[in-house]
Every structure is written in structure tokens, then in C-alpha cells.
Design a protein around this motif. Structure first.
Motif, PDB file in Angstrom:
ATOM      1  N   THR A 193       0.913  -0.995   0.016  1.00  0.00           N
ATOM      2  CA  THR A 193      -0.017  -0.017  -0.064  1.00  0.00           C
ATOM      3  C   THR A 193       0.838   1.142   0.115  1.00  0.00           C
ATOM      4  O   THR A 193       1.755   1.223   0.902  1.00  0.00           O
ATOM      5  CB  THR A 193      -0.933  -0.060   1.267  1.00  0.00           C
ATOM      6  OG1 THR A 193      -1.788  -1.208   1.151  1.00  0.00           O
ATOM      7  CG2 THR A 193      -1.655   1.457   1.382  1.00  0.00           C
ATOM      8  N   SER A 221      -3.294   0.417  -3.705  1.00  0.00           N
ATOM      9  CA  SER A 221      -3.357  -0.645  -2.367  1.00  0.00           C
ATOM     10  C   SER A 221      -4.237  -1.777  -3.100  1.00  0.00           C
ATOM     11  O   SER A 221      -5.231  -1.416  -3.754  1.00  0.00           O
ATOM     12  CB  SER A 221      -4.252  -0.097  -1.353  1.00  0.00           C
ATOM     13  OG  SER A 221      -4.797  -1.080  -0.258  1.00  0.00           O
ATOM     14  N   LEU A 230      -7.671  -1.253  -0.530  1.00  0.00           N
ATOM     15  CA  LEU A 230      -8.284  -0.088  -0.296  1.00  0.00           C
ATOM     16  C   LEU A 230      -8.529   0.563  -1.445  1.00  0.00           C
ATOM     17  O   LEU A 230      -7.654   0.702  -2.389  1.00  0.00           O
ATOM     18  CB  LEU A 230      -7.375   0.889   0.672  1.00  0.00           C
ATOM     19  CG  LEU A 230      -7.215  -0.105   2.181  1.00  0.00           C
ATOM     20  CD1 LEU A 230      -5.978   0.846   2.932  1.00  0.00           C
ATOM     21  CD2 LEU A 230      -8.623   0.033   2.839  1.00  0.00           C
ATOM     22  N   PRO A 231      -9.750   1.748  -1.713  1.00  0.00           N
ATOM     23  CA  PRO A 231      -9.931   2.444  -2.791  1.00  0.00           C
ATOM     24  C   PRO A 231      -8.922   3.794  -2.403  1.00  0.00           C
ATOM     25  O   PRO A 231      -8.672   4.245  -1.380  1.00  0.00           O
ATOM     26  CB  PRO A 231     -11.371   2.830  -2.724  1.00  0.00           C
ATOM     27  CG  PRO A 231     -11.641   2.753  -1.201  1.00  0.00           C
ATOM     28  CD  PRO A 231     -11.037   1.573  -0.813  1.00  0.00           C
ATOM     29  N   GLU A 232      -8.749   4.581  -3.842  1.00  0.00           N
ATOM     30  CA  GLU A 232      -8.085   5.753  -3.741  1.00  0.00           C
ATOM     31  C   GLU A 232      -8.982   6.474  -3.072  1.00  0.00           C
ATOM     32  O   GLU A 232     -10.106   6.831  -3.260  1.00  0.00           O
ATOM     33  CB  GLU A 232      -7.856   6.173  -5.016  1.00  0.00           C
ATOM     34  CG  GLU A 232      -6.466   5.739  -5.903  1.00  0.00           C
ATOM     35  CD  GLU A 232      -6.098   6.271  -7.058  1.00  0.00           C
ATOM     36  OE1 GLU A 232      -6.566   7.555  -7.157  1.00  0.00           O
ATOM     37  OE2 GLU A 232      -5.301   5.780  -7.731  1.00  0.00           O
ATOM     38  N   ARG A 233      -8.580   7.251  -1.900  1.00  0.00           N
ATOM     39  CA  ARG A 233      -9.149   8.250  -1.071  1.00  0.00           C
ATOM     40  C   ARG A 233      -8.268   9.062  -0.344  1.00  0.00           C
ATOM     41  O   ARG A 233      -7.134   8.747  -0.138  1.00  0.00           O
ATOM     42  CB  ARG A 233      -9.995   7.298   0.014  1.00  0.00           C
ATOM     43  CG  ARG A 233     -11.036   8.125   0.693  1.00  0.00           C
ATOM     44  CD  ARG A 233     -11.939   7.249   1.796  1.00  0.00           C
ATOM     45  NE  ARG A 233     -12.826   6.299   0.691  1.00  0.00           N
ATOM     46  CZ  ARG A 233     -13.464   5.404   1.045  1.00  0.00           C
ATOM     47  NH1 ARG A 233     -13.376   4.813   2.096  1.00  0.00           N
ATOM     48  NH2 ARG A 233     -14.460   4.852   0.232  1.00  0.00           N
ATOM     49  N   ASP A 234      -8.688  10.254   0.044  1.00  0.00           N
ATOM     50  CA  ASP A 234      -7.999  11.263   1.007  1.00  0.00           C
ATOM     51  C   ASP A 234      -8.507  11.201   2.295  1.00  0.00           C
ATOM     52  O   ASP A 234      -9.826  11.096   2.552  1.00  0.00           O
ATOM     53  CB  ASP A 234      -7.876  12.359   0.350  1.00  0.00           C
ATOM     54  CG  ASP A 234      -7.475  12.998  -0.983  1.00  0.00           C
ATOM     55  OD1 ASP A 234      -6.796  11.636  -1.536  1.00  0.00           O
ATOM     56  OD2 ASP A 234      -7.448  13.958  -1.439  1.00  0.00           O
ATOM     57  N   ALA A 235      -7.576  11.444   3.244  1.00  0.00           N
ATOM     58  CA  ALA A 235      -7.978  11.799   4.607  1.00  0.00           C
ATOM     59  C   ALA A 235      -7.041  12.915   5.240  1.00  0.00           C
ATOM     60  O   ALA A 235      -5.998  12.982   4.934  1.00  0.00           O
ATOM     61  CB  ALA A 235      -7.820  10.490   5.445  1.00  0.00           C
ATOM     62  N   GLN A 236      -7.627  13.855   6.002  1.00  0.00           N
ATOM     63  CA  GLN A 236      -7.158  14.967   6.769  1.00  0.00           C
ATOM     64  C   GLN A 236      -6.865  14.853   8.092  1.00  0.00           C
ATOM     65  O   GLN A 236      -7.646  14.180   8.727  1.00  0.00           O
ATOM     66  CB  GLN A 236      -7.975  16.104   6.312  1.00  0.00           C
ATOM     67  CG  GLN A 236      -7.722  16.424   4.812  1.00  0.00           C
ATOM     68  CD  GLN A 236      -8.352  18.089   4.623  1.00  0.00           C
ATOM     69  OE1 GLN A 236      -8.018  18.911   5.652  1.00  0.00           O
ATOM     70  NE2 GLN A 236      -9.076  18.151   3.499  1.00  0.00           N
ATOM     71  N   CYS A 241      -3.370  12.854   3.632  1.00  0.00           N
ATOM     72  CA  CYS A 241      -2.853  11.480   3.262  1.00  0.00           C
ATOM     73  C   CYS A 241      -3.873  10.962   2.117  1.00  0.00           C
ATOM     74  O   CYS A 241      -4.885  11.047   2.400  1.00  0.00           O
ATOM     75  CB  CYS A 241      -2.842  10.488   4.425  1.00  0.00           C
ATOM     76  SG  CYS A 241      -2.468   8.796   4.081  1.00  0.00           S
ATOM     77  N   LYS A 242      -3.228  10.473   0.977  1.00  0.00           N
ATOM     78  CA  LYS A 242      -4.121   9.998   0.088  1.00  0.00           C
ATOM     79  C   LYS A 242      -3.329   8.605  -0.241  1.00  0.00           C
ATOM     80  O   LYS A 242      -2.023   8.520  -0.373  1.00  0.00           O
ATOM     81  CB  LYS A 242      -3.838  10.752  -1.219  1.00  0.00           C
ATOM     82  CG  LYS A 242      -4.459  10.258  -2.675  1.00  0.00           C
ATOM     83  CD  LYS A 242      -4.599  10.977  -3.721  1.00  0.00           C
ATOM     84  CE  LYS A 242      -5.402  10.520  -4.634  1.00  0.00           C
ATOM     85  NZ  LYS A 242      -5.470  11.401  -5.766  1.00  0.00           N
ATOM     86  N   ILE A 243      -4.549   7.466  -0.499  1.00  0.00           N
ATOM     87  CA  ILE A 243      -4.141   6.143  -0.762  1.00  0.00           C
ATOM     88  C   ILE A 243      -3.652   6.253  -2.253  1.00  0.00           C
ATOM     89  O   ILE A 243      -4.683   6.542  -3.115  1.00  0.00           O
ATOM     90  CB  ILE A 243      -5.215   5.245  -0.363  1.00  0.00           C
ATOM     91  CG1 ILE A 243      -5.401   5.193   1.102  1.00  0.00           C
ATOM     92  CG2 ILE A 243      -4.856   3.931  -0.989  1.00  0.00           C
ATOM     93  CD1 ILE A 243      -6.539   4.504   1.394  1.00  0.00           C
TER      94      ILE A 243
END
Length: 178
Positions: free
Chosen positions: A137, A156, A159-165, A151-153
Motif C-alpha cells: 500500500t 492498495s 483500499l480504494p483511492e481516498r484522501d484523509a485529513q 494522506c492519499k491512498i
């Protein structure tokens, strides 16, 4: 390296843990060159044979390689050595059931001048395909406003591509600040 035991003490206090117990559960070493980095990997394996560990963190797997191997003439030797190191990390993960977290460096992409403005990402990870294929990942961290980070995936298998702050605080990771 950027490891600071004082940071762990504050995080331990935040979660009501005994700070000394937390520090007693951490083994830390700093590599001085790429051969030393591989030696430390072997030493980590010997430690894991004796004591249970949960995670191995390598802060900037490629920084020593960038400083020791210069130019395209040494690229092949560098990639072979880096591949050996990354396979050693994978072996530790497989053999001892530890999670392995590796940070990496990036460099400006499209340095050859081709492609123009819309040719893709403006930065790319150091280490090329050797690094990409050795990871499961991949996450991309970037600075947000103030103490906030994103943080962006990137890649992986589960896990799907996704952002988290989130925010980096004196006591560890916290909720994103407005």
C-alpha cells in the motif's frame, strides 16, 4: 533521522500509558551508509527471533542510496542494492508477522522538459519500479494548512483511492483543525 523519544513520551501520556514502558518497547538505530542499513536489518531479524515486535519503521529507505550512488552510471548497482534491502524487509514481515512502514523521498518529475504542463504528477517517488513493486500500500502525504496534513491512498490491493485529513499535534495525531 527524525525519531525523538520525547515525542513518544507525550503520546504515551496522552493515552494514559507508562512512558518508560513505552520506551522500553522501542528499539532504534540509525544507519550511516547502505551497507550498515542492511546490517541493521539483519540485527533486527536477530532481535525479532528473541523478542516480539509489531512494526518496523524505516525513515527514508532511499536517502542513503541517493547520497552514495550518483548518476545514471551507478543506477543499476543502486537498484540491485535497494532491492536486496527491500526483500530483507519483506522477509522480516513474512517471517515475524510485523508491519513494515517505509518512508521515501520524492523528486520533481518531468525533468527532461518533455510533456508540458499536463504531463502528470509534478513529483515522483525515488527508487523507481524496485520501490513500487516492493510495497503493498502506497500513501502520499502532503502539508495542508497549519498543522494539518493530507494522506492519499495512491495504490492498495484492498483500499480504494481516498484522501484523509489529520493534524500533527504535540501529543501525536489528532483531528484536522479548521
Amino acid at each position: 533521522g527524525t525519531f525523538r523519544p520525547q515525542k513518544l513520551l507525550k503520546i504515551a501520556e496522552r493515552f494514559g500509558l507508562n512512558p518508560q514502558d513505552v520506551l522500553d518497547n522501542v528499539a532504534y538505530a540509525r544507519a550511516h551508509n547502505t551497507d550498515h542499513q542492511i546490517d541493521l536489518l539483519r540485527a533486527a531479524g536477530m532481535m525479532m527471533a528473541e523478542t516480539r515486535f509489531a512494526v518496523v519503521i524505516v525513515d527514508s529507505a532511499t536517502s542513503l542510496y541517493r547520497s552514495e550512488f550518483n548518476g545514471r552510471g551507478e543506477l543499476s548497482v543502486r537498484q540491485v542494492h535497494l532491492g536486496k534491502f527491500l526483500r530483507g524487509l519483506q522477509r522480516l514481515a513474512d517471517e515475524y508477522g510485523v508491519a513494515v512502514v517505509v518512508t521515501n523521498q520524492v523528486v520533481a518529475a518531468n525533468l527532461d522538459g518533455g510533456g508540458g504542463m499536463f504531463a502528470g504528477p509534478s513529483v515522483k517517488a525515488i527508487g523507481g519500479n524496485i520501490m513500487a513493486h516492493a510495497t503493498t500500500t502506497r500513501l502520499w502525504f502532503k502539508k495542508g494548512r497549519g498543522e494539518n496534513r493530507v494522506c492519499k491512498i495512491i495504490s492498495s490491493p484492498c483500499l480504494p483511492e481516498r484522501d484523509a485529513q489529520f493534524a500533527i499535534e504535540g501529543t501525536g495525531i489528532g483531528d484536522c483543525k479548521d
